[in-house]
Design an enzyme around this catalytic site. Structure first.
Site, short mmCIF file in Angstrom:
data_model
loop_
_atom_site.label_atom_id
_atom_site.label_comp_id
_atom_site.label_asym_id
_atom_site.label_seq_id
_atom_site.Cartn_x
_atom_site.Cartn_y
_atom_site.Cartn_z
N GLU A 46 11.85 1.25 -1.48
CA GLU A 46 11.04 0.50 -2.45
C GLU A 46 11.56 0.58 -3.87
O GLU A 46 11.42 -0.37 -4.63
CB GLU A 46 9.58 0.98 -2.39
CG GLU A 46 8.88 0.53 -1.13
CD GLU A 46 7.44 1.03 -1.06
OE1 GLU A 46 6.77 1.00 -2.11
OE2 GLU A 46 7.02 1.45 0.01
N ASP B 228 7.92 3.20 2.13
CA ASP B 228 7.02 4.37 2.16
C ASP B 228 6.30 4.53 3.49
O ASP B 228 5.99 3.54 4.17
CB ASP B 228 6.00 4.27 1.02
CG ASP B 228 6.62 4.59 -0.33
OD1 ASP B 228 7.75 5.07 -0.37
OD2 ASP B 228 5.95 4.33 -1.36
N ASP C 10 3.35 4.75 4.75
CA ASP C 10 1.91 4.48 4.82
C ASP C 10 1.73 3.00 5.15
O ASP C 10 2.69 2.28 5.38
CB ASP C 10 1.21 4.86 3.51
CG ASP C 10 1.83 4.19 2.29
OD1 ASP C 10 2.59 3.22 2.45
OD2 ASP C 10 1.55 4.64 1.16
N GLU D 72 0.85 0.46 3.28
CA GLU D 72 1.50 -0.45 2.33
C GLU D 72 2.99 -0.51 2.57
O GLU D 72 3.60 -1.57 2.54
CB GLU D 72 1.21 0.02 0.89
CG GLU D 72 -0.23 -0.11 0.46
CD GLU D 72 -0.75 -1.54 0.45
OE1 GLU D 72 -0.03 -2.43 -0.04
OE2 GLU D 72 -1.86 -1.76 0.96
N TYR E 109 5.90 13.42 0.10
CA TYR E 109 5.24 12.15 -0.20
C TYR E 109 3.86 12.37 -0.80
O TYR E 109 3.08 13.19 -0.32
CB TYR E 109 5.14 11.31 1.08
CG TYR E 109 4.70 9.90 0.82
CD1 TYR E 109 5.40 9.09 -0.07
CD2 TYR E 109 3.58 9.37 1.46
CE1 TYR E 109 5.00 7.79 -0.32
CE2 TYR E 109 3.17 8.06 1.22
CZ TYR E 109 3.88 7.28 0.33
OH TYR E 109 3.49 5.99 0.08
N HIS F 59 0.43 12.87 7.09
CA HIS F 59 1.45 13.68 7.76
C HIS F 59 1.46 15.12 7.25
O HIS F 59 1.41 16.06 8.01
CB HIS F 59 2.81 13.04 7.54
CG HIS F 59 3.95 13.86 8.06
ND1 HIS F 59 4.24 13.95 9.40
CD2 HIS F 59 4.86 14.63 7.43
CE1 HIS F 59 5.30 14.74 9.56
NE2 HIS F 59 5.69 15.17 8.38
#
Length: 824
Positions: free
Chosen positions: A9, A82, A84, A86, A317, A364
């Site tokens: 990203e 990422d 997740d 999104e 993260y 996680h």
């Protein structure tokens, strides 16, 4: 081996990862989301299974093109956004765009996920790829559709019924409701008086404080004594009861006997490692960071910073609901504790914290340093102040969570007056930190902690039966306090407790509330504006179900269920959309603007006999005398700072119409008055104005007004350099230096000229060459828009011819590619 394209990203992350993967990998950044719903009605087709119309995000077009160009020469595409929902959605959108361009034919496409940017984590992820998760994508698309359908239907309704520019959000609105309802609690709060009795016991330097715990055989509660008379009677009784027999108050020394000693040990365990929410809360408490500042700083620490080892991700993260730690991280943390703090501070087994979040796919691991061997001290000079402070917080919390408990010795003394033991009982408590354990490294902060809540103090060593001196006995007055307004930390905590939103959304929720001017800040605390009170009043009156805390929390749970494959997403949208759309349509037809704006009639104006009301307008709340139906135009007056629509009364409202106030005259005979205008309060003298900064136009005196006028005249005199009155030309001192003006044009004074030496002819010549002064207002914007549109049209015409030729050439190839990628 062929070339592999890896897409992440952010460019910072790309730089760090490319170093770990070697020459066969090219890492490119998508710069966040690559496409979104078209920003207009119908982007979610409710008649066609909620089909969504997307368009590429203009600012990221060039990044998508760069990825597409690189992919033409590559064999494999690794989507590494990422870990997740999104991130999954970004990978999916990019995949769809590249597929539409026919660039994925004969390419290997994989999804790779890592929770920290370290060499081991990145290489493991690349070695163990997976497919794109349709379940996570479905959950994210459902969220996006819900937010779109809620916002695109509710916001226009607010514009029609209350005021232009307002917004409502599925998660934002319940968050604002919390702030508004807390403000209402504060407004409705009734202070209650209560008194406490405390006494000094013992002799210096071993004196300590004891509090009255029992009186006349009854336990002392908060409201046992509610006035001065009661409290002083109890104080006097206690002092008299502490006198030994046959001693007078004048000659005797008051005493108390140690009746009972209670000793016990108390353990305090460390708190779990950080989740997104607890990191935001603690950074707000301890560092004064906003949620947005915390997340921006954490993002940089995650993506990679330059260290002695080169670029490396410093934390795992930072969007997570989990409090678990990986086994290799636990081993490293325990080794560091043993080496740095000693084996006595290391528990026999690693502490395991349980994750409350239901969605294991997104939760996680907790937020932790990628290596606790990188101490905050070792990174000084490598990180900016914000980054170092936040890393220090994360490092300490992570290490402390695996240390032994802290141990306190707790002591409580019961004391009875020696003369009349049945009169009262005093109690003193104290604690001594015996073994600091984890507290040597870290202690969690508290929201709205009150002084004395955790009364850690040492008491002297005494035995049962010991006689101690009773010193000063104090009766202290107190008043109950309203609940505190929310800070960012306490709001985030409450949102999490209610299950509203998700940690990754809290920063954007708070930013929206500030940007939309729904809240003002009193220090670090949120105060809802009048607009917020009206909007929440309207929504709770007419859309209670959709701004209900339970509804919002249950919807979050449903999204989690979709991501786990326990729910289909289209039925979820069906269940929401039908009743919601029907209610919006009904309210649009039945609720008047006056009702929505919660206009309130205050009474009748005694002078005109017309009704007086308070309501919300385009520029804020105001009071109105009369109605639109009257022959005469209604009179208006804005509320003063601190005045609230819900609390203003008729007499206060009528005071607002006393402006402009006639104050008298200047020495030159100019009439002087005070009022409030578009740019704030002012004093008028003749046809000129002077702004009031520190004075109130309702109370300012003529004497004070004349001082302000004199200062204004002096400033104007210093501003005027030359005045050619007959021609209407002046040379003035301006903000950016001296200039010439005739009220239509402004011309700069040449640098090589002394302004006072300019002649009329020179001024006329310079003004003739100067451009016409632009008028303030919307015309400029309209002209700009029109020019832009014209230029766009022109460019379209030019490219149309070229694109026709290209289209013919590509048509054949495109048809073949489409056929190849078709599921049929």
């Amino acid at each position: 081996m062929g070339m592999n394209i890896v897409v992440v990203e952010s460019p910072a992350k790309a730089k760090t990862i490319e170093k770990y993967l070697g020459k066969d990998y090219k890492v490119l950044a998508s710069y966040g989301h690559v496409r979104d719903l078209v920003p207009k009605e119908g982007a979610v087709d409710t008649e066609n299974s909620y089909a969504m119309k997307y368009e590429i995000i203009e600012k990221n077009q060039k990044h998508v093109d760069a990825i597409a160009k690189a992919l033409k020469k590559a064999d494999t595409l690794l989507l590494a956004t990422d870990p997740d929902r999104e991130g999954e959605a970004i990978s999916w959108h990019l995949h769809e765009l590249l597929k539409e361009r026919g660039l994925l034919k004969n390419k290997d496409v994989h999804r790779v996920v890592f929770y920290e940017i370290t060499k081991r984590a990145v290489q493991d992820a690349v070695a163990n790829p997976r497919e794109l998760s349709n379940l996570l994508v479905n959950a994210q698309q459902t969220r996006r559709a819900l937010d779109y359908l809620f916002g695109f239907n509710m916001s226009p309704l607010l514009w029609k019924k209350i005021r232009q520019g307002l917004s409502a959000g599925r998660v934002q609105t319940p968050a604002l409701r919390l702030i508004v309802e807390r403000e209402k609690e504060i407004d409705a709060f009734q202070r209650q008086e209560y008194w406490t009795i405390e006494a000094d016991v013992g002799d210096a330097p071993a004196m300590f404080t004891a509090r009255l715990a029992e009186y006349g055989g009854n336990r002392v509660e908060q409201f046992s004594f509610v006035n001065e008379s009661q409290a002083h009677t109890v104080r006097d009784d206690l002092q008299a009861a502490a006198l030994p027999a046959q001693q007078t108050a004048d000659a005797g020394t008051r005493r108390v006997r140690v009746n009972a000693i209670e000793k016990k040990q108390r353990k305090r365990n460390p708190t779990a490692p950080f989740t997104t929410s607890t990191l935001q809360q603690e950074a707000a408490r301890k560092l004064g960071f906003t949620a947005q500042r915390t997340m921006m700083t954490a993002q940089r620490l995650y993506e990679g910073m330059d260290t002695d080892e080169g670029a490396v991700g410093l934390i795992s993260y930072m969007r997570t609901d989990s409090v678990t730690l990986a086994q290799d991280a636990l081993t490293e943390i325990r080794d560091l504790i043993r080496e740095r703090y000693g084996a006595e501070n290391l528990p026999d087994e690693a502490r395991i914290y349980k994750t409350k979040a239901k969605n294991a796919q997104e939760a996680h691991e907790a937020i932790r340093p990628t290596s606790v061997e990188r101490t905050p001290d070792s990174l000084k000079g490598r990180l900016n102040p914000d980054q170092l402070k936040l890393y220090d917080l994360i490092w300490k919390r992570t290490v402390a969570c695996q240390m032994v408990h802290a141990l306190f010795d707790m002591v409580a003394l019961d004391l009875l007056p020696v003369g009349k033991p049945d009169t009262a009982r005093l109690r003193a408590t104290g604690s001594t930190l015996v073994k600091p354990g984890f507290m040597a490294v870290y202690q969690e902060g508290q929201d709205d902690a009150r002084i004395g809540d955790d009364d850690d103090r040492t008491l002297p060593v005494v035995s049962e039966g010991d006689i101690l001196t009773l010193g000063e006995v104090r009766a202290d007055q107190h008043f109950t306090e309203p609940p505190p307004r929310f800070t960012e930390a306490s709001l985030v905590k409450t949102l999490e407790e209610y299950g509203i939103g998700r940690p990754s959304t809290y920063a954007s929720i708070i930013s929206t509330l500030k940007n939309r001017e729904y809240v003002e800040m009193d220090g670090k605390r949120f105060i809802p504006t009048e607009v917020a009170l009206i909007v929440i009043g309207f929504l709770t009156n007419h859309f209670e179900r959709y701004v209900d805390y339970d509804f919002t929390a249950q919807m979050e749970d449903t999204l989690d269920e979709i991501s786990r494959g326990e729910h289909e997403w289209v039925p979820v949208l069906d269940e929401f959309w039908g009743p919601f759309h029907q209610l919006v349509t009904e309210k649009e037809a039945t609720v008047s603007r006056e009702e929505a704006g919660q206009a309130r009639e205050l009474g009748i104006d005694p002078k005109s006999g017309k009704p007086v009301s308070v309501r919300l307008g385009r520029y804020g709340p105001f009071v109105q005398i009369g109605t639109r139906e009257d022959e005469d135009k209604p009179k208006f007056a804005g509320l003063r700072p601190g005045q609230k629509m819900a609390r203003i009364e008729l007499d206060e409202a009528l005071e607002l119409f006393k402006l402009p106030r006639k104050l008298g005259e200047t020495a030159e005979g100019e009439p002087v008055s005070a009022s409030i205008g578009r740019f704030g309060p002012y004093v008028r003298f003749g046809d000129k104005f002077a702004s009031i900064r520190e004075d109130d136009p309702y109370t300012i005196t003529l004497e004070r007004a004349l001082v302000i006028i004199a200062e204004k005249k002096e400033a104007d005199a210093n501003r005027l350099i030359l005045d050619f009155e007959a021609e209407g030309i002046q040379v003035l001192n301006g903000r950016y230096g001296p200039y010439i003006t005739n009220k239509e044009k402004n011309a700069k004074v040449p640098k090589d000229r002394e302004p006072k030496s300019l002649t009329l002819a020179e001024c006329i010549e310079l003004l003739a060459k100067a451009p016409v002064r632009k008028k303030r207002g919307g015309k400029k914007k309209v002209a700009k828009k029109a020019a832009k549109k014209k230029a766009k049209k022109k460019a379209k015409k030019k490219t149309k011819k070229k694109s026709r030729k290209k289209a013919k050439k590509k048509a054949g190839a495109k048809t073949a590619k489409a056929a190849a990628s078709s599921p049929d």
